[in-house]
Design a protein around this motif. Structure first.
Motif, mmCIF file in Angstrom:
data_model
loop_
_atom_site.group_PDB
_atom_site.id
_atom_site.type_symbol
_atom_site.label_atom_id
_atom_site.label_comp_id
_atom_site.label_asym_id
_atom_site.label_seq_id
_atom_site.Cartn_x
_atom_site.Cartn_y
_atom_site.Cartn_z
ATOM 1 N N CYS A 4 0.865 -1.170 0.000
ATOM 2 C CA CYS A 4 0.000 0.000 0.000
ATOM 3 C C CYS A 4 0.910 1.231 0.000
ATOM 4 N N GLU B 35 -17.344 12.499 4.933
ATOM 5 C CA GLU B 35 -16.639 11.295 4.495
ATOM 6 C C GLU B 35 -16.050 11.532 3.120
ATOM 7 N N PRO C 79 -15.651 9.732 -0.376
ATOM 8 C CA PRO C 79 -16.191 8.553 -1.051
ATOM 9 C C PRO C 79 -15.067 7.649 -1.556
ATOM 10 N N GLU C 80 -15.353 6.383 -1.670
ATOM 11 C CA GLU C 80 -14.355 5.453 -2.189
ATOM 12 C C GLU C 80 -14.417 5.443 -3.697
ATOM 13 N N LEU C 81 -13.542 6.171 -4.321
ATOM 14 C CA LEU C 81 -13.520 6.224 -5.776
ATOM 15 C C LEU C 81 -12.316 5.438 -6.281
ATOM 16 N N GLU C 82 -12.417 5.027 -7.519
ATOM 17 C CA GLU C 82 -11.378 4.166 -8.066
ATOM 18 C C GLU C 82 -10.204 4.938 -8.657
ATOM 19 N N SER D 230 -7.776 9.489 -5.471
ATOM 20 C CA SER D 230 -8.659 9.122 -4.366
ATOM 21 C C SER D 230 -8.024 8.036 -3.521
ATOM 22 N N GLN D 231 -7.437 7.058 -4.191
ATOM 23 C CA GLN D 231 -6.799 5.977 -3.441
ATOM 24 C C GLN D 231 -5.674 6.503 -2.567
ATOM 25 N N THR E 284 -5.299 9.548 -1.437
ATOM 26 C CA THR E 284 -5.822 10.356 -0.339
ATOM 27 C C THR E 284 -6.369 9.461 0.763
ATOM 28 N N ARG E 285 -7.109 8.443 0.351
ATOM 29 C CA ARG E 285 -7.685 7.581 1.380
ATOM 30 C C ARG E 285 -6.617 6.781 2.108
ATOM 31 N N ALA E 286 -5.596 6.379 1.340
ATOM 32 C CA ALA E 286 -4.505 5.661 2.001
ATOM 33 C C ALA E 286 -3.851 6.545 3.043
ATOM 34 N N SER F 294 -6.283 7.010 6.045
ATOM 35 C CA SER F 294 -6.417 5.856 6.941
ATOM 36 C C SER F 294 -5.102 5.608 7.670
#
Lengths: 1192, 215
Positions: free
Chosen positions: A1062, A1122, A1124-1127, A1131-1132, A1134-1136, A1139
């Motif tokens: 990751c 929140e 959103p979980e985008l592909e 986005s990945q 940012t979410r990584a 989290s």
């Protein structure tokens, strides 16, 4: 490492010197040469690139050759004179370019640095023949010309430097990948380290020298081969004569000494090298570096003499500081029986004391010209000094984290200003170096920083806490800074010294932290000191196989038979390899001696407010849902007990006795004299009554939907809870939504909304009644911990209510605007908090005791607990999310010890009914110099301790007092620092680098909800913030005080972390100032329990679309919570990143997406602490204010 | 009324399970008895009688030792002895069934604390007077209850002390006698020296006398 070959080389060196036959050693060098040059260019030119290359450890053998080789080379010039010097260096011109990167001024710097190296070597090598400086005078004049006409000779000269450069890396090279960069660092540092020598170095060096003498005294007889002996001798004399520069060389010695030693100990090669690898992070002054290392070498030498001592003991010994040297010596002293020489070194550890007298000239070397000479040379040094700076900078910039901040120093103005201050710094560093007690880190930490001129102080990544200046062996076993941290990583020797530094001394603890790895020890006897009851720990010393000496009270204790057996290796007779000795954080399974009663079962009682207000807020539903989900995850075993109790104006009990068809509700309306209707069926076994509990939880939210009861009898409900729980003890969780209005402990509104933003003192920070405190103390006595969840939108007098948790070691949660529909973010946070709360580890009937080395005393405790006796904290419940702070004072001088230790022991019953003792031991060096104290200051810990103290102050005295005290703390410490470095110009606010963030953090503290004035702050908010400060662990608190700001609309892979396939981007930290924000960007602010994503007006639509999932800025809804979980890739990423940030804390943070409009001002912009607000100063203004205060 | 139950390994006195005392409601201070129970754990050994009642003021300890495990209960003095032993028997059967094999391996105190749940339940059924009557009927076969030895707790706890006192006295005596022996030796040698010295003096005097008077 080819030790034998190596020793041969050494001996050949000595031979050649003695005999004057140069060719003999030419042979050796001849071959290594080629190998060496490449490496030199590596290191000196591009440290960062060298970095990856460094891991190739294979080169170690070659390196040795280098070293020896280098010696030979440098040896030669002196006898041959400057003219001949270059010739052996034929290739040196090729090696020169690498040094260029130091900057245009490099030549002069190398010029300055070279002469020392030139003459130190002669000194070095000539010494064996003529003990004290017969050679010296001769070699010295030769080296002088080198230095005085700096430029012309430079080529030849600098070749020496360039040789130096490779040399250093080589020394540390084999140890660790990171070391290469230090090569450059050191080499440049060496040059910068020298000027000081001119003026000040002599005294400290003589101090060092003394140590060396003694060290040698012990080692000489010990050393294995004659070669070594002579080796040690030069060292001795050389350090004496050449002072600081000389220190550079012993480093090699250290290694050279090591290598032979490795023969004797199978293990040591890694360990002896390891130290250097670990130490580099500090990397500033070579002199410092070398001497401890040298000591190590000697130590090893001494070791062999004490052949009875095994290798692991040797590794355990390898300290890096002079202070620890003393201790080492002590240890050795004891282990070896009576080694008089080593014991004298022990006494010599407070070098500063002795060095003044040494300077007087009682020492042979001080009468030798050289020490005087450098002072003559002072002007050239001083002149070249500024030019040294670039080199220094480069060196430091090779460290990833410091580069930007350091670059800021470049401006010419800086030089102008610092050329003068610097000598005093260098004086310091030189002194430090001479003392051989301070690693490079500290010298760097002492670098004066003009806060007014340097804006970009914030490091781009999170910096690790300062490491105590200990040997690597001790460092390796020392307690993690996350668990145990001290405000001063170097403990001042006396209270007077501490007072001089004007810094608070205290510890910050996070004792029950969730740990991934924890050695658990089961043994019949837990080995403890018989007089002070200290648990055996890695910092005790074994006198022999049968006895150990307590490191806190110095009592000699017997090693019990059982302890001789090591369960890990299943071998006998190795007490020092037991897990207790190998780890500073261990857990013991306690014997029945540690139990007053059989271990209690886990018992949970939930006290729920069901008045109209509570039903309105709708928390009951969320709570029951969460508990239902986590019922099986509640920590416990088959004995776990659970109970429920609800209240409005009456108290409702629930009979959950196994065998009933459905829960029975029992109402007690007599709230003046609460009684328990039935004894054994209200707190029931969870396993047996699970069905009934589930039934109750599903029914509860519906039971009170139409209630009209607005009163709340919290006090009586708590009394009932106390009665219900007192036979067992356990945890009471209270959920309250309004001001208690009935029965005992009723409260009245004390807040005047018009006073919320008053700049005068804030009233009512203390409790209105002592009912809650008394109740909490009763609870604490019966091992009941009370946790408070306050979900109130109106004033509920948290100041009074919080007492019930404060004194019973509970935790406090506050959801100021909770509503299950209108505030989804809070609802989510409540839900997640509950989940963590219900499932987190818990310890029952706990007590904690903190012990410290004799002479220190612990006096004030901060956190949630009850102090049962002077140093015993009673914790009815202990949870992994609470932190503690204690203040420490120095009662007796610590002059006779070099290490101070702190031990926190937490005795608790686990939820599985096991009695356990968790022991943390922290070891810190003791220093006698004010500069060392400053160098070891841990600014984050200081800030947190000050915050705790300020909160006590604001409750006991007034908020204004507390705020003044905070400002004074900064002013005092900075003026103390200024008074210390007397030659500093009175311009600007000068702080040591270790404290450079101190004013910023204190300003941030002043702007916190807890301590701010002038900004509208609800009393409950303020009180809650205060409670948080008192009970949160350091890391969490720092995030609250000084949130992290990142720009996240342009996350890239550069410098990203890779964790199990990751990719986690690592954007740099930004200063908390609006000027860092741009309309084009999106910024993430991480405040610990809250995270804000601030989206600028002109933020790129790609980001908004790819990450937030909306077509443009205007369409982002105002209350987005929140991502959103985008592909998409961004986005990945940012979410990584998000989290990853969330994983670093235990409680889930609230998340808000904020748009750039005025409504966000209060929530987001209040955290930009560097900016000016209507009521508070900006950072710059604050600095000016401080400057003004300092000058007066 | 059953107040306290403890199960421990006889070999080393390691507590295996216990029921929490509920002093909160009875208002009695059980701490003293708790301490006595702990001392008993250490005092009892393989040689102790397998069943015994120990009087301790207004309370009575009853214990039974089975298969190296001791079951100890604290009751009010008025509580029927028969019931107490029936209770112990009951617990013993259940404990042996659940944990009997694991007993020798237990390495930490209160390893089987979860047995507490069963103890609590059994206790309840014995305290309940209605249930008690039934139990009384079942356990009439426990005839030999009367033959169970009754002793005072103080005696049991102090038996060891008396022995150790005797022991210390004996060792004191032997050390004193040793001292006497060495003192006597010393005196002997001293007197021998004195005799030799006197002889020598006389001899020298003689020589001097001879020297000065004969020459």
């Amino acid at each position: 490492m080819s030790a034998p070959g190596y020793t041969n080389l050494n001996s050949s060196v000595n031979y050649s010197l003695n005999g004057g036959a140069t060719p003999s050693y030419q042979n050796g060098p001849g071959q290594p040469y080629p190998a060496m040059y490449p490496s030199s260019s590596y290191y000196s030119s591009t440290p960062q690139q060298a970095y990856p290359a460094a891991p190739g450890h294979k080169a170690s053998v070659v390196n040795n050759d280098h070293m020896s080789n280098y010696y030979h080379n440098s040896n030669q010039p002196p006898p041959a004179g400057p003219g001949s010097g270059p010739s052996p260096y034929g290739p040196s011109s090729t090696s020169h370019p690498p040094t260029q990167p130091y900057g245009t001024t490099a030549p002069s710097s190398s010029g300055a640095s070279q002469p020392p190296s030139a003459f130190q070597h002669p000194a070095l090598y000539s010494m064996p023949t003529a003990y004290y400086g017969q050679h010296y005078p001769t070699s010295h004049p030769q080296s002088l010309p080198l230095s005085q006409p700096p430029q012309p000779n430079l080529v030849s000269v600098s070749s020496g430097t360039s040789m130096n450069a490779p040399l250093y890396p080589i020394v540390s090279y084999p140890s660790a990948p990171g070391s290469s960069q230090y090569g450059t660092l050191r080499s440049s540092q060496m040059s910068s380290g020298q000027p000081p020598v001119s003026t000040v170095m002599a005294p400290p060096s003589s101090g060092t020298e003394q140590q060396f003498v003694q060290g040698n005294g012990s080692s000489i007889p010990a050393s294995v081969t004659p070669a070594h002996q002579s080796y040690a001798d030069p060292l001795l004399s050389q350090t004496a004569a050449v002072n600081g520069q000389a220190n550079a060389v012993p480093q090699h010695y250290e290694h050279s000494l090591h290598t032979p030693m490795t023969q004797h100990y199978g293990g040591p090669p890694p360990t002896s090298q390891g130290p250097d690898g670990d130490r580099p992070p500090s990397g500033t002054s070579t002199s410092v570096h070398s001497s401890p290392g040298h000591q190590q070498g000697l130590q090893y030498g001494g070791y062999i003499a004490n052949s009875g001592v095994s290798s692991s003991a040797a590794t355990a010994r390898d300290h890096s500081s002079s202070s620890s040297d003393a201790d080492e010596e002590d240890e050795e002293d004891e282990e070896a029986g009576a080694d008089s020489s080593s014991s004298t070194t022990g006494s010599a550890s407070p070098v500063p004391n002795s060095y003044e007298s040494l300077e007087g000239g009682s020492y042979p070397d001080s009468s030798i010209p050289p020490p005087a000479d450098p002072s003559k040379r002072a002007p050239p040094f001083g002149y070249s000094y500024p030019s040294m700076q670039p080199g220094y900078q480069q060196g430091s910039s090779s460290r990833p984290d410091s580069s930007p901040s350091h670059r800021g120093y470049n401006p010419p103005g800086y030089q102008a200003q610092y050329s003068q201050p610097f000598p005093s710094l260098s004086q310091l560093s030189a002194a430090l170096g001479g003392l051989s007690g301070v690693p490079e880190l500290e010298v760097d930490a002492l670098r004066p920083v003009n806060l007014i001129q340097e804006r970009n102080l914030l490091p781009p990544t999170h910096t690790a806490s300062p490491e105590p200046n200990l040997s690597t062996e001790l460092k390796k076993v020392n307690c993690s800074p996350d668990t145990f941290r001290c405000t001063l990583t170097s403990i001042p020797q006396t209270q007077a010294l501490l007072n001089k530094a004007r810094l608070p001394l205290g510890l910050l603890l996070h004792p029950f932290r969730d740990l991934t790895q924890l050695p658990v020890i089961t043994s019949n006897t837990i080995v403890r000191c018989r007089s002070c009851r200290t648990y055996i720990n890695p910092f005790v010393s074994f006198l022999d196989q049968r006895r150990w000496k307590c490191n806190l009270c110095y009592r000699v204790n017997d090693v019990p038979d059982e302890f001789m057996y090591n369960p890990v290796t299943r071998s006998y007779g190795e007490p020092h390899k037991r897990p207790e000795i190998q780890n500073s954080t261990v857990e013991f399974i306690a014997s029945s001696d540690y139990m007053l009663r059989p271990p209690q079962p886990a018992a949970y009682l939930f006290v729920l407010d069901v008045s109209h207000n509570a039903i309105e807020a709708g928390y009951l539903n969320v709570f029951c849902q969460s508990l239902l989900e986590n019922l099986d995850k509640l920590p416990g075993d088959t004995r776990t007990k659970i109970g429920f109790l609800t209240f409005d104006s009456t108290i409702h009990f629930y009979n959950l006795q196994e065998g009933l068809s459905q829960p029975q509700m029992l109402v007690v309306s007599d709230i003046d004299d609460v009684f328990i209707p039935t004894h054994d069926s209200l707190l029931v076994n969870l396993k047996e009554s699970k069905e009934l509990v589930k039934e109750l939880l599903t029914a509860l939210p519906r039971m009170f939907t139409n209630t009209r009861e607005t009163h709340s009898a919290l006090g009586p409900a708590l009394q009932a809870a106390f009665k219900l729980m007192s036979p067992t003890g356990g945890r009471v969780s209270v959920f309250q939504t309004q001001l208690p209005t009935l029965g005992a402990g009723l409260l009245h509104s004390r807040e005047d909304p018009n006073q919320r933003s008053s700049t005068k003192g804030v009233q009512h920070l203390g409790p209105a009644t002592d009912f809650y405190k008394k109740l909490a103390l009763d609870c604490s006595g019966q091992q009941i911990g009370v946790d408070l969840f306050l979900l109130s939108s109106q004033y509920s007098d948290l100041a009074s209510l919080a007492c019930v948790s404060k004194y019973s070691a509970g935790s406090i949660f506050y959801y100021p605007t909770f509503h299950h529909i209108h505030n989804p973010a809070q609802r989510q946070k409540f839900q997640k908090d509950l989940q963590r709360y219900l499932t987190r580890k818990i310890g029952f009937e706990a007590v904690m005791r903190i012990r410290c080395t004799k002479g220190l005393s612990i006096h004030t405790f901060h956190g949630n607990f009850f102090v049962r006796s002077t140093d015993l904290l009673s914790l009815a419940n202990v949870n992994p999310d609470s932190g503690f702070a204690v203040q420490v004072s120095i009662e007796e001088s610590l002059a006779d010890t070099s290490l101070a230790c702190f031990q926190a022991a937490l005795l608790y019953t686990s939820s599985k009914g096991k009695r356990r003792i968790r022991v943390h031991t922290l070891c810190l060096p003791v220093v006698s110099q004010l500069s060392d104290v400053f160098a070891g200051a841990d600014v984050e810990a200081i800030t947190c301790l000050l915050a705790n103290m300020a909160i006590d102050r604001s409750i006991s005295s007034s908020l204004t007092d507390a705020r003044d005290a905070l400002v004074n703390a900064v002013v005092d410490s900075l003026s103390a620092y200024r008074a210390n470095g007397s030659s500093l110009q009175p311009v600007g606010v000068i702080a040591p680098a270790s404290l450079r963030l101190f004013p910023l953090y204190v300003l941030a503290l002043l702007k916190q909800k807890a301590l701010r004035t002038g900004t509208s702050t609800r009393l409950d908010d303020r009180v809650f913030a205060m409670c948080e400060f008192k009970s949160q662990p350091l890391k969490h608190m720092m995030r609250m005080v000084h949130p992290d700001l990142y720009r996240i609309d342009n996350l890239s892979e550069q410098g990203a972390l890779h964790l199990n396939d990751c990719v986690i981007p690592q954007p740099p930290l930004l200063q908390l100032s609006a000027e860092k924000l741009t309309r084009e960007g999106a910024f993430l602010m991480d405040c610990g329990s809250v995270m804000y994503l601030w989206v600028g007006k002109c933020c790129s639509e790609i980001f908004i679309r790819d990450v937030l999932g909306y077509p443009n800025y205007a369409s982002i809804p105002p209350n987005m919570t929140e991502i959103p979980e985008l592909e998409t890739q961004s986005s990945q990423r940012t979410r990584a990143f998000l989290s990853w940030l969330q994983e670093s804390r235990t409680f889930f943070p609230c998340f808000y997406v904020l748009k750039d409009d005025p409504s966000t001002k209060t929530s987001f912009f209040q955290h930009l602490v560097e900016d000016r607000t209507e009521s508070a100063q900006s950072y710059y203004e604050f600095l000016l204010h401080i400057q003004q205060q300092i000058c007066h | 009324m059953v107040l306290l139950t403890m199960i421990f390994r006889v070999a080393d006195g390691m507590p295996l399970a216990a029921s929490m005392q509920e002093d909160g409601q009875s208002g009695r201070d059980l701490q003293q008895y708790q301490t006595q129970a702990k001392q008993l754990c250490r005092k009892l050994n393989e040689q102790s009688p397998s069943r015994c009642s120990l009087e301790a003021g207004e309370m009575t300890f009853h214990y039974a030792i089975e298969k190296g495990v001791c079951y100890l209960v604290l009751c009010e003095a008025g509580f029927p002895k028969k019931l107490s032993f029936a209770y112990l028997e009951d617990i013993e059967t259940e404990f042996n069934e659940q944990y009997g094999k694991k007993v020798p391996k237990a390495s930490r105190p209160y390893s089987f604390i979860e047995f507490d749940t069963y103890i609590q339940k059994t206790k309840k059924s014995y305290i309940d007077s209605r249930a008690r009557r039934n139990l009384g009927n079942i356990n009439t076969e426990l005839q030999d209850v009367q033959r169970i030895m009754v002793a005072n707790i103080e005696e049991v706890l102090q038996r060891g002390e008396a022995l150790s006192a005797l022991d210390s006295k004996a060792s004191n005596l032997s050390s004193l006698s040793k001292k006497y022996r060495s003192d006597a030796k010393y005196l002997n040698t001293r007197s021998t020296y004195a005799k030799v010295a006197a002889g020598a003096f006389f001899f020298i005097a003689l020589i001097v006398y001879v020297r000065f008077w004969w020459f």
